[in-house]
Design a protein around this motif. Structure first.
Motif, PDB file in Angstrom:
ATOM      1  N   GLY A  77       0.792  -1.181  -0.001  1.00  0.00           N
ATOM      2  CA  GLY A  77      -0.244  -0.116  -0.078  1.00  0.00           C
ATOM      3  C   GLY A  77       0.992   1.113  -0.174  1.00  0.00           C
ATOM      4  N   ARG A  78       0.063   2.286  -0.082  1.00  0.00           N
ATOM      5  CA  ARG A  78       0.794   3.706  -0.164  1.00  0.00           C
ATOM      6  C   ARG A  78       0.173   4.487   0.791  1.00  0.00           C
ATOM      7  N   TYR A  79       1.060   5.173   1.519  1.00  0.00           N
ATOM      8  CA  TYR A  79       0.396   6.000   2.497  1.00  0.00           C
ATOM      9  C   TYR A  79      -0.277   7.267   2.183  1.00  0.00           C
ATOM     10  N   LEU A 173      -3.676   5.573   7.176  1.00  0.00           N
ATOM     11  CA  LEU A 173      -4.513   5.028   5.976  1.00  0.00           C
ATOM     12  C   LEU A 173      -3.587   4.662   4.873  1.00  0.00           C
ATOM     13  N   PHE A 174      -3.803   3.691   4.337  1.00  0.00           N
ATOM     14  CA  PHE A 174      -3.005   3.324   3.089  1.00  0.00           C
ATOM     15  C   PHE A 174      -3.930   2.938   1.985  1.00  0.00           C
ATOM     16  N   ALA A 175      -3.631   3.521   0.598  1.00  0.00           N
ATOM     17  CA  ALA A 175      -4.376   3.113  -0.380  1.00  0.00           C
ATOM     18  C   ALA A 175      -3.600   1.798  -0.791  1.00  0.00           C
ATOM     19  N   THR A 176      -4.178   0.937  -1.341  1.00  0.00           N
ATOM     20  CA  THR A 176      -3.852  -0.501  -1.820  1.00  0.00           C
ATOM     21  C   THR A 176      -4.278  -0.807  -3.128  1.00  0.00           C
ATOM     22  N   GLU A 177      -5.293  -0.518  -3.584  1.00  0.00           N
ATOM     23  CA  GLU A 177      -5.633  -0.903  -4.997  1.00  0.00           C
ATOM     24  C   GLU A 177      -6.532   0.254  -5.612  1.00  0.00           C
TER      25      GLU A 177
END
Ligand code: FES
Length: 180
Positions: A77-79, A173-177
């Motif tokens: 994921g991306r922060y 929070l992390f973006a994953t997809e």
């Protein structure tokens, strides 16, 4: 008065006497004009067939895009930001999956976090969160998207915003997809 034994030159349509015409040309007469002639019917047939092929190709491309949504995931994921900041501001901007892809995360009225690409599906302006309207709004042509699904509600956009899946770990929070 013109001489009787004039012949027409195959290249320039000028009359020539047979003595000016090379022997090889007299032995192998070629109808140059007829050779390059394309009838109107052939041209219309060609254009119609070409347009038909392009149209069918576009339909197939659109159908594949609709049936099979593309997914872009980033390992680990991306922060995105902190949940506290999201609660305080109502929305936060981040980039996913690359630094060139602006996204927006919103805390909906039901408490869930919804995130989308910030690029409007009409003409690519950046959508912003409008708390009063409870919608994502594109200021360029007043396009409206709902928070829960990113679906267009008003204005020129006809396609939903690509959704970003967000996971929460503690306050982070992390973006994953990205679902395109
Ligand atoms: S660019 Fe968003 S509504 Fe036109």
């Amino acid at each position: 008065m013109e001489p009787e034994n004039l012949e027409e030159c195959a290249h320039c349509s000028k009359s020539t006497t047979p003595s000016n015409t090379p022997k090889w040309r007299r032995d192998f007469p070629i109808e140059w004009e007829g050779d390059h002639y394309v009838s109107r019917r052939e041209m219309v047939k060609f254009l119609t067939l070409g347009s038909l092929l392009i149209t069918v190709g576009n339909w197939i491309t659109v159908a594949i895009g609709r049936v099979r949504p593309r997914e872009v995931s980033v390992a680990g994921g991306r922060y995105v930001g902190s949940a506290a900041a999201l609660d305080q501001m109502g929305s936060i901007l981040f980039r996913f999956p690359t630094d060139n892809d602006p996204c927006i995360a919103v805390r909906a009225a039901d408490g869930k976090i919804h995130a989308y690409s910030q690029v409007c599906t009409h003409l690519s302006c950046a959508v912003v969160y409008d708390k009063r309207e409870n919608a994502l709004v594109c200021p360029c042509h007043r396009g409206y998207f709902n928070i829960e699904e990113g679906m267009p509600m008003a204005g020129p956009p006809t396609r939903a915003l690509p959704r970003v899946l967000v996971q929460q770990e503690g306050d982070k929070l992390f973006a994953t997809e990205l679902l395109v």
